[in-house]
Design an enzyme around this catalytic site. Sequence first.
Site, PDB file in Angstrom:
ATOM      1  N   TYR A   2      25.964  44.894  45.759  1.00 29.68           N
ATOM      2  CA  TYR A   2      27.028  44.313  44.793  1.00 29.68           C
ATOM      3  C   TYR A   2      28.402  44.600  45.222  1.00 29.68           C
ATOM      4  O   TYR A   2      28.872  45.561  45.182  1.00 29.68           O
ATOM      5  CB  TYR A   2      26.572  45.280  43.379  1.00 29.68           C
ATOM      6  CG  TYR A   2      27.509  44.686  42.165  1.00 29.68           C
ATOM      7  CD1 TYR A   2      26.667  43.992  41.140  1.00 29.68           C
ATOM      8  CD2 TYR A   2      28.625  44.627  41.985  1.00 29.68           C
ATOM      9  CE1 TYR A   2      27.498  43.221  40.002  1.00 29.68           C
ATOM     10  CE2 TYR A   2      29.604  44.252  40.875  1.00 29.68           C
ATOM     11  CZ  TYR A   2      28.666  43.696  39.789  1.00 29.68           C
ATOM     12  OH  TYR A   2      29.306  43.145  38.759  1.00 29.68           O
ATOM     13  N   THR A  20      50.136  38.505  41.748  1.00 26.78           N
ATOM     14  CA  THR A  20      51.472  38.966  41.171  1.00 26.78           C
ATOM     15  C   THR A  20      51.406  40.517  40.645  1.00 26.78           C
ATOM     16  O   THR A  20      52.450  40.920  40.873  1.00 26.78           O
ATOM     17  CB  THR A  20      51.761  37.995  39.918  1.00 26.78           C
ATOM     18  OG1 THR A  20      51.342  36.655  40.367  1.00 26.78           O
ATOM     19  CG2 THR A  20      53.095  38.107  39.628  1.00 26.78           C
TER      20      THR A  20
END
Length: 443
Positions: free
Chosen positions: A138, A300
């Site tokens: 995972y 960002t």
Amino acid sequence: MDTAKIMELDAKYLASVMKVRFFPLVIASADGCRITDARGVTRLDFSAGWAVANLGYGNPRVREAVASQFVRTSFGTLTSMLNEPSVQLGERLAALIPGDYDHKVWYGLHGSDANDCLAKLVPLATGRRRMISFIGGYHGQTAGSAGLSGHTAQAKAGGGANVIKIPYPDPYRPVFGAGRDPGDAVLDYLENYILRTICPPEDTAGVIVEPVQSDGGDIVPPPRFLQGLERVCRQHGIMLLIDEVKTGFGRSGRMFAFEHFGVVPDAVSLGKSMGAGMPISAVVGRRELLDVAPAINMFTMAGNPVACAAALAHLDEVDRLGLVAQAARTGDYLLARLRELQHRHSLIGDVRGLGLMLGLETVRDRTTRQPADREMAKIVYRAFELGLIVFYGGIYSNVMEITPPLVMTEAEVDEGVAILDQAIGEVEAGDVSDEVLGDYAGW
Ligand SMILES: Cc1ncc(COP(=O)(O)O)c(C=O)c1O
């Protein structure tokens, strides 16, 4: 808002694709190793919220670090402005990862984007197209990280072109039979079959592996396996990429779980506990990987000073409180207590783990090892009713993942184990009906 109203709005507005629920818990507050719900009931936490709250909840030094950084500046984008906490953290992380190469550090917001970074940059930096990963692995839920994953949760969505998936060496369920070391069997399959057929080594960029396969079933690989994998990688110039998102920062009883196995990764992905609850992740790895080109993998909000300040405070607390050694000690104690349960309850097929990264697997029959998934869902539900928070996973949905905060005491361990003992006993005796599960059948 009362509990019923919160649950109603959650069901009405919040997307199901971001939920895997095991019981109806509305978290109102939390402190240390305990969570209090909106009705005022306090429970012990054996999950750390999927291994994030390694320091427990409400650590005062992290709170102070976050608050004072927020007062100085609540935000600053690292894409186009520098900030001091991000470089301090980068220097500390680089020093923690071994390797005779120049280390660079990349920041993201969660484990998925850290592994996505690897999915994107490793083929780019090596000029090779293929990646190798493990069934049951995972690595996240973004397109690239889901493609690297081999878990049932991501299998529902498809994806993963150019990713070749091979079995993880599972000592309890060895895919290649019980007659030989499962790690040697997987390496043999990789070297003498996969790399000679559909995955030419000269076109293979990297192998990504969890040092303990967590959501796949909390599987500890055989001791020699990772070194063997490293040998194959070195022989063919393939990068060894280690996903420490869940196991990192002391959980396994070493700072990083790969240290148990004596390997040196080319890159490591980090997340979860790293920011003590603030969203931050990282990749630490070779300069040629993380400097491959400017501005092609930037977010960002990543590396923002508040999250970096939290991560620095987290590292300080791990050192100050001696949490790596404590996780090793408490983990040994908890594993021994789980083995006692295994002797008493035939529903428990196996218990295993490293440090405080532990798994308890239920089976209907110890000989056939038929997974007891429904039973696991009921145990976890009943434990919740009795005052313990714990989750489960595994590719057959029958492995309880026990990852308490690293600060947990032995007295708290005893309290949780007593609840598990009772819950398992009641499910074994047929005293917990299927109806209790309702919408809470988990994965
Ligand atoms: C080993 C591992 N890698 C990556 C991830 C993805 O992390 P996140 O959910 O923070 O994106 C997880 C999440 O469980 C994980 O266990």
